[in-house]
Design a protein around this motif. Sequence first.
Motif, mmCIF file in Angstrom:
data_model
loop_
_atom_site.group_PDB
_atom_site.id
_atom_site.type_symbol
_atom_site.label_atom_id
_atom_site.label_comp_id
_atom_site.label_asym_id
_atom_site.label_seq_id
_atom_site.Cartn_x
_atom_site.Cartn_y
_atom_site.Cartn_z
ATOM 1 N N ILE A 81 0.845 -1.202 0.000
ATOM 2 C CA ILE A 81 0.000 0.000 0.000
ATOM 3 C C ILE A 81 0.881 1.254 0.000
ATOM 4 N N ARG A 82 1.946 1.243 0.812
ATOM 5 C CA ARG A 82 2.862 2.392 0.853
ATOM 6 C C ARG A 82 3.508 2.618 -0.513
ATOM 7 N N TYR A 83 3.923 1.525 -1.158
ATOM 8 C CA TYR A 83 4.561 1.661 -2.459
ATOM 9 C C TYR A 83 3.633 2.357 -3.449
ATOM 10 N N TRP A 84 2.395 1.858 -3.593
ATOM 11 C CA TRP A 84 1.483 2.421 -4.596
ATOM 12 C C TRP A 84 0.954 3.792 -4.194
ATOM 13 N N THR A 85 0.797 4.049 -2.908
ATOM 14 C CA THR A 85 0.255 5.327 -2.459
ATOM 15 C C THR A 85 1.297 6.435 -2.477
ATOM 16 N N VAL A 86 2.551 6.101 -2.122
ATOM 17 C CA VAL A 86 3.558 7.141 -1.952
ATOM 18 C C VAL A 86 4.755 6.977 -2.889
ATOM 19 N N GLU A 87 5.430 5.847 -2.798
ATOM 20 C CA GLU A 87 6.728 5.690 -3.445
ATOM 21 C C GLU A 87 6.664 5.714 -4.973
ATOM 22 N N HIS A 88 5.778 4.927 -5.543
ATOM 23 C CA HIS A 88 5.652 4.865 -6.996
ATOM 24 C C HIS A 88 5.325 6.247 -7.562
ATOM 25 N N SER A 89 4.353 6.883 -6.967
ATOM 26 C CA SER A 89 3.916 8.197 -7.446
ATOM 27 C C SER A 89 5.039 9.220 -7.361
ATOM 28 N N PHE A 90 5.741 9.238 -6.250
ATOM 29 C CA PHE A 90 6.814 10.209 -6.058
ATOM 30 C C PHE A 90 7.943 9.997 -7.063
ATOM 31 N N ILE A 91 8.387 8.758 -7.205
ATOM 32 C CA ILE A 91 9.483 8.460 -8.137
ATOM 33 C C ILE A 91 9.090 8.818 -9.563
ATOM 34 N N MET A 92 7.885 8.474 -9.960
ATOM 35 C CA MET A 92 7.455 8.745 -11.326
ATOM 36 C C MET A 92 7.277 10.237 -11.598
ATOM 37 N N VAL A 93 6.793 10.990 -10.628
ATOM 38 C CA VAL A 93 6.668 12.438 -10.811
ATOM 39 C C VAL A 93 8.057 13.054 -10.971
ATOM 40 N N VAL A 94 9.032 12.601 -10.196
ATOM 41 C CA VAL A 94 10.405 13.092 -10.349
ATOM 42 C C VAL A 94 10.919 12.771 -11.755
ATOM 43 N N ALA A 95 10.651 11.573 -12.254
ATOM 44 C CA ALA A 95 11.081 11.189 -13.604
ATOM 45 C C ALA A 95 10.422 12.079 -14.654
ATOM 46 N N VAL A 96 9.145 12.365 -14.504
ATOM 47 C CA VAL A 96 8.440 13.247 -15.445
ATOM 48 C C VAL A 96 9.040 14.652 -15.404
ATOM 49 N N VAL A 97 9.367 15.132 -14.221
ATOM 50 C CA VAL A 97 9.988 16.454 -14.088
ATOM 51 C C VAL A 97 11.342 16.476 -14.801
ATOM 52 N N LEU A 98 12.132 15.425 -14.651
ATOM 53 C CA LEU A 98 13.431 15.364 -15.325
ATOM 54 C C LEU A 98 13.287 15.365 -16.845
ATOM 55 N N ILE A 99 12.347 14.599 -17.355
ATOM 56 C CA ILE A 99 12.110 14.549 -18.805
ATOM 57 C C ILE A 99 11.636 15.911 -19.309
ATOM 58 N N THR A 100 10.773 16.550 -18.551
ATOM 59 C CA THR A 100 10.269 17.872 -18.906
ATOM 60 C C THR A 100 11.388 18.911 -18.878
ATOM 61 N N MET A 101 12.192 18.873 -17.828
ATOM 62 C CA MET A 101 13.310 19.816 -17.722
ATOM 63 C C MET A 101 14.321 19.613 -18.846
ATOM 64 N N ALA A 102 14.557 18.357 -19.220
ATOM 65 C CA ALA A 102 15.490 18.073 -20.311
ATOM 66 C C ALA A 102 15.023 18.770 -21.584
ATOM 67 N N ARG A 103 13.770 18.606 -21.905
ATOM 68 C CA ARG A 103 13.236 19.194 -23.150
ATOM 69 C C ARG A 103 13.236 20.713 -23.096
#
Length: 142
Positions: A81-103
């Motif tokens: 529950i912790r993984y899907w509620t907190v960890e997965h979301s946080f890691i993926m948002v950071v990845a999206v931010v990095l991809i966005t910043m790169a572009r």
Amino acid sequence: MYTGLFHTHSFIRYAVLILLYIVIVAALRGWLRKKPYTSTDNKLSLYLFIATHLQLLVGLLLYFVSPNVQFNSSTMKEATIRYWTVEHSFIMVVAVVLITMARITAKKMSSDEAKHKRMFIFNLTALTLILIAIVMSGRGIL
């Protein structure tokens, strides 16, 4: 609704991973061979940007209908529950931010070498985070 969103989210994952791989390889080649940053590089970056943000949108919708996302006293105590509620979301948002910043930041740079380098480093970091999050889920990459 959950099942459809889940399958869509899983399908888009492959598009994001394939595009990330292509953008990273193209950026590395351009950086090491000192090639110009072409319109093809820009389009690949745009397609990755679109696919990533589409994945984020579907992921956000999925977040609110998923039975694995819970907000109660046991959320942080139970690993799944912790993984899907907190960890997965946080890691993926950071990845999206990095991809966005790169572009966004690469578009503003004047040096082609710097553009390729920025695209390579930021997107490789994002890919690493995404792969870590996928492996943490226990579902496997493929």
